[in-house]
Design an enzyme around this catalytic site. Sequence first.
Site, short mmCIF file in Angstrom:
data_model
loop_
_atom_site.label_atom_id
_atom_site.label_comp_id
_atom_site.label_asym_id
_atom_site.label_seq_id
_atom_site.Cartn_x
_atom_site.Cartn_y
_atom_site.Cartn_z
N GLY A 147 0.85 -1.21 0.00
CA GLY A 147 0.00 0.00 0.00
C GLY A 147 0.87 1.24 0.00
N ALA A 186 -11.95 9.07 17.53
CA ALA A 186 -13.30 9.43 17.99
C ALA A 186 -13.22 10.63 18.95
CB ALA A 186 -13.96 8.24 18.66
N CYS A 246 -10.28 9.48 7.87
CA CYS A 246 -10.29 8.71 9.13
C CYS A 246 -11.49 8.94 10.03
CB CYS A 246 -9.03 9.02 9.92
SG CYS A 246 -7.62 8.11 9.29
N GLN A 297 -14.69 10.11 10.14
CA GLN A 297 -16.03 9.58 9.92
C GLN A 297 -16.00 8.05 9.85
OE1 GLN A 297 -18.92 11.56 7.69
NE2 GLN A 297 -19.38 9.81 6.40
C1 UDX Z 1 -6.60 12.42 11.81
C2 UDX Z 1 -5.90 12.31 13.18
O1 UDX Z 1 -5.56 13.63 13.64
C3 UDX Z 1 -4.66 11.44 13.08
O2 UDX Z 1 -4.07 11.26 14.34
C4 UDX Z 1 -5.06 10.09 12.50
O3 UDX Z 1 -3.91 9.29 12.30
C5 UDX Z 1 -5.78 10.26 11.17
O4 UDX Z 1 -6.91 11.13 11.33
P1 UDX Z 1 -6.20 13.83 9.60
O5 UDX Z 1 -7.56 13.37 9.23
O6 UDX Z 1 -5.09 13.66 8.62
O7 UDX Z 1 -5.72 13.10 10.95
O8 UDX Z 1 -6.25 15.41 9.95
P2 UDX Z 1 -6.73 16.26 11.22
O9 UDX Z 1 -5.73 17.31 11.43
O10 UDX Z 1 -7.06 15.41 12.38
O11 UDX Z 1 -8.04 16.98 10.68
C6 UDX Z 1 -9.24 16.27 10.39
C7 UDX Z 1 -10.35 17.23 10.00
O12 UDX Z 1 -10.76 18.00 11.14
C8 UDX Z 1 -9.95 18.25 8.94
O13 UDX Z 1 -11.02 18.42 8.02
C9 UDX Z 1 -9.72 19.52 9.73
O14 UDX Z 1 -9.90 20.68 8.97
C10 UDX Z 1 -10.77 19.38 10.82
N1 UDX Z 1 -10.47 20.15 12.04
C11 UDX Z 1 -9.36 19.87 12.77
C12 UDX Z 1 -11.36 21.14 12.47
O15 UDX Z 1 -12.38 21.39 11.83
N2 UDX Z 1 -11.07 21.82 13.62
C13 UDX Z 1 -9.97 21.57 14.37
O16 UDX Z 1 -9.79 22.22 15.42
C14 UDX Z 1 -9.08 20.55 13.93
P1 ADP Z 2 -4.27 5.35 3.26
O1 ADP Z 2 -4.72 6.77 3.52
O2 ADP Z 2 -4.78 4.40 4.30
O3 ADP Z 2 -2.81 5.22 3.05
P2 ADP Z 2 -4.69 5.11 0.37
O4 ADP Z 2 -5.97 4.83 -0.37
O5 ADP Z 2 -4.00 6.39 0.17
O6 ADP Z 2 -5.03 4.86 1.92
O7 ADP Z 2 -3.64 3.95 0.03
C1 ADP Z 2 -3.89 2.59 0.05
C2 ADP Z 2 -3.15 1.92 -1.12
O8 ADP Z 2 -3.24 0.51 -0.98
C3 ADP Z 2 -3.69 2.26 -2.51
O9 ADP Z 2 -2.67 2.85 -3.30
C4 ADP Z 2 -4.13 0.89 -3.08
O10 ADP Z 2 -3.86 0.74 -4.46
C5 ADP Z 2 -3.26 -0.08 -2.29
N1 ADP Z 2 -3.79 -1.46 -2.21
C6 ADP Z 2 -5.04 -1.86 -1.89
N2 ADP Z 2 -5.14 -3.20 -1.90
C7 ADP Z 2 -3.92 -3.70 -2.24
C8 ADP Z 2 -3.37 -5.02 -2.40
N3 ADP Z 2 -4.12 -6.12 -2.20
N4 ADP Z 2 -2.07 -5.12 -2.76
C9 ADP Z 2 -1.32 -4.01 -2.95
N5 ADP Z 2 -1.77 -2.75 -2.80
C10 ADP Z 2 -3.06 -2.57 -2.45
#
Ligand code: UDX
Ligand code: ADP
Length: 459
Positions: free
Chosen positions: A10, A222, A273, A275
């Site tokens: 991946g 969460a 992540c 939702q």
């Molecule tokens: C999140 C977690 O923070 C991270 O630890 C986990 O590994 C993956 O999910 P990410 O989704 O990349 O990371 O970004 P994050 O900075 O958490 O923001 C998520 C959403 O919340 C964004 O749309 C951001 O704009 C929004 N947000 C964040 C707010 O609306 N208000 C805030 O105060 C913080």
């Molecule tokens: P994340 O944010 O969790 O990294 P992404 O969608 O950006 O998720 O990346 C996941 C990657 O895993 C994609 O590029 C997809 O092509 C790859 N993938 C999914 N299933 C397989 C599989 N069976 N073997 C190799 N790669 C895979």
Amino acid sequence: MKINKICCIGAGYVGGPTMAVIAKKNPEIQVTIVDINEERIAAWNDEDVSNLPIYEPGLAEIVEETRGKNLFFSTEINKAIDEAEMIFISVNTPTKTYGKGKGMAADLKYVELCARNIAEVATTDKIVVEKSTLPVRTAQAIKSILHNTGSDVNFSILSNPEFLAEGTAIEDLLSPDRVLIGGESEDAIESLANIYGSWVPQDRILRTNVWSSELSKLTANAFLAQRISSINAISELCEHTEANVNEVARAIGMDSRIGPKFLNASIGFGGSCFQKDILNLVYIARSYGLNQVADYWEQVIILNDHQKRRFSDNLISTLYNTVSGKKIAMLGWAFKKDTNDTRESAAIYVADHLLSEQANIAVYDPKVSDKKVQNDLNYLNTRTSEENRDLVTSYSDPYEAVKDAHAIAIMTEWDEFKTYDWKKIYESMKKPAFIFDGRNILNKEEMNDIGFEYSSIGK
Ligand code: UDX
Ligand code: ADP
């Protein structure tokens, strides 16, 4: 076990940056990232690192430094699996769109395929690390698939959830608050702890059982999402009283028990992540009959959907109850700044709602391509792709995007938006010129002085 070779299945937002940092910090270990998506691997191998498939500040530099030395990107999945002592599973686990658990449970199809692939190919003992966010007890399923292969290969399964946030992934990886490793085999845990130990202090590397590790990841997301829904709920109350959500956030954030981070009111959280993980948590709780627990967490999502909806409702009612035929410029499409990721971005849902009211939408985002904008809208299936193409235009120049617009909606908090020549923008727009600041990044007094009708969240 001494680890000489790592394979990561991946090459996405998690696998790419995480392995790049592991490779940088462990030059003696050969790290190969594999993916079934040939186009993606080709982009990771592009000589010009500005064409990498993922934009993260600092990532291109690390890839440039390590690629071809001890970091490799490949589509030869079986070869990389066979050669490695440690395999990370870092594939996508989207919410199911069919069958039992549709719209709630995580789709583990890709994870299961990986486990089967590893089981088929492995001829030597392996440590298999779950990196993708997974429902509690997924390790059990992976273990069962791996242990029923009939071969005498030994597999140890570890859970090592990723806590990086997009836009700050490299920073988060280089100095993580903690690294979490869940597992049964102490040897396997220590092998992975050693890899992180080359740059992370030992007291930040937590060892737990597998289930705690899996559940901690869902719980962390969460709790974070809950904070945003909490402040967003208060933002609506602020709009009906004379309170200001920024002032409230500051006042409560100075209580050290609450803390100041993650209290920015917004159009609602997006990203791959929050939702997905909460829906997953809700689904798991329901499946154990824990309805109060499920309802409690589900409310975080309900409030988030409400926040997105009321932003577009407010825009429409302010524009005299109709946006039909009007040009609405959306600044930002990514779900947050400093990333080109648009998964679950509030912009998609706001745009979809405005399009259903027959608006014409102009999009400017410094890192998101027109193709992605169109794909995001087409994925919703609300209208045909031809209709989306007719109604939505992407611009590479923000000043062109806003020209002749009736309103600007700020969807992402990109820093560059603050530095624009807002007077020039005002002059080029239809009057009255409206700004709906979904990220509270502009100054109300300044915007009013220029002549804008300015509204923001929670004020
Ligand atoms: C999140 C977690 O923070 C991270 O630890 C986990 O590994 C993956 O999910 P990410 O989704 O990349 O990371 O970004 P994050 O900075 O958490 O923001 C998520 C959403 O919340 C964004 O749309 C951001 O704009 C929004 N947000 C964040 C707010 O609306 N208000 C805030 O105060 C913080
Ligand atoms: P994340 O944010 O969790 O990294 P992404 O969608 O950006 O998720 O990346 C996941 C990657 O895993 C994609 O590029 C997809 O092509 C790859 N993938 C999914 N299933 C397989 C599989 N069976 N073997 C190799 N790669 C895979």
